[in-house]
Write a protein that holds these residues in place. Structure first.
Motif, PDB file in Angstrom:
ATOM      1  N   ASP A  42     -23.405  68.036 -10.674  1.00  0.00           N
ATOM      2  CA  ASP A  42     -21.995  67.899 -11.013  1.00  0.00           C
ATOM      3  C   ASP A  42     -21.640  66.428 -10.865  1.00  0.00           C
ATOM      4  O   ASP A  42     -21.535  65.915  -9.748  1.00  0.00           O
ATOM      5  N   ASP A  43     -21.469  65.728 -11.982  1.00  0.00           N
ATOM      6  CA  ASP A  43     -21.207  64.294 -11.942  1.00  0.00           C
ATOM      7  C   ASP A  43     -19.802  63.969 -11.441  1.00  0.00           C
ATOM      8  O   ASP A  43     -19.562  62.875 -10.943  1.00  0.00           O
ATOM      9  N   ILE A  49     -25.962  70.785  -7.318  1.00  0.00           N
ATOM     10  CA  ILE A  49     -25.497  72.145  -7.069  1.00  0.00           C
ATOM     11  C   ILE A  49     -26.672  73.029  -6.665  1.00  0.00           C
ATOM     12  O   ILE A  49     -26.659  73.652  -5.613  1.00  0.00           O
ATOM     13  N   VAL A  50     -27.685  73.122  -7.529  1.00  0.00           N
ATOM     14  CA  VAL A  50     -28.903  73.866  -7.224  1.00  0.00           C
ATOM     15  C   VAL A  50     -30.098  73.104  -7.770  1.00  0.00           C
ATOM     16  O   VAL A  50     -29.953  72.252  -8.642  1.00  0.00           O
ATOM     17  N   SER A  51     -31.257  73.416  -7.241  1.00  0.00           N
ATOM     18  CA  SER A  51     -32.473  72.763  -7.723  1.00  0.00           C
ATOM     19  C   SER A  51     -33.624  73.761  -7.691  1.00  0.00           C
ATOM     20  O   SER A  51     -33.573  74.760  -6.974  1.00  0.00           O
ATOM     21  N   LYS A  82     -30.664  80.859 -10.567  1.00  0.00           N
ATOM     22  CA  LYS A  82     -29.819  80.300  -9.511  1.00  0.00           C
ATOM     23  C   LYS A  82     -28.452  79.901 -10.056  1.00  0.00           C
ATOM     24  O   LYS A  82     -27.429  80.112  -9.406  1.00  0.00           O
ATOM     25  N   ALA A  83     -28.416  79.318 -11.265  1.00  0.00           N
ATOM     26  CA  ALA A  83     -27.149  78.887 -11.860  1.00  0.00           C
ATOM     27  C   ALA A  83     -26.262  80.083 -12.178  1.00  0.00           C
ATOM     28  O   ALA A  83     -25.062  80.076 -11.880  1.00  0.00           O
ATOM     29  N   ILE A  84     -26.837  81.115 -12.759  1.00  0.00           N
ATOM     30  CA  ILE A  84     -26.059  82.301 -13.110  1.00  0.00           C
ATOM     31  C   ILE A  84     -25.564  83.007 -11.856  1.00  0.00           C
ATOM     32  O   ILE A  84     -24.453  83.525 -11.814  1.00  0.00           O
TER      33      ILE A  84
END
Length: 118
Positions: A42-43, A49-51, A82-84
């Motif tokens: 998130d710039d 956020i996640v990796s 992870k994003a979802i």
């Protein structure tokens, strides 16, 4: 005269500038000969956020090598899941100046299959 890595970094800065103007969360990819890494960044807040990467223990046990197309598919699937899970569905893809083929393309395609839109 610039070497290949300096040229890649220059291209990646141009891409990041364009993505920052849009204001979306970006999926950035980094690859080495041995591993592949993906992060959602998130710039606006300047935070990751996640990796996901081939260095994670559960992925390492499933893979014979972290530097091939199969490994990239696993990482793409993992980062998308992870994003979802945290509610992110639309992102901008930052390939970090790498050509869109091979491991980079495999990672992107597997993330799209899981449900990410970019």
């Amino acid at each position: 005269m610039q070497n290949l890595n300096e040229k890649r970094i220059r291209r990646s800065k141009q891409t990041r500038k364009r993505i920052a103007q849009i204001g979306m969360i970006r999926l950035t990819v980094h690859r080495t000969n041995s591993h592949i890494y993906a992060q959602l960044i998130d710039d606006k807040n300047g935070s990751t956020i996640v990796s996901a990467s081939t260095l994670e223990k559960d992925l390492r046990s499933q893979l014979s090598s972290g530097g091939n197309i199969l490994a990239a598919k696993f990482v793409g699937k993992r980062i998308a899941e992870k994003a979802i899970h945290i509610g992110i569905r639309e992102i901008a893809f930052d390939r970090s100046g790498y050509k869109y083929h091979g491991r980079i393309k495999a990672l992107a395609d597997s993330a799209r299959e899981v449900g990410l839109k970019f």
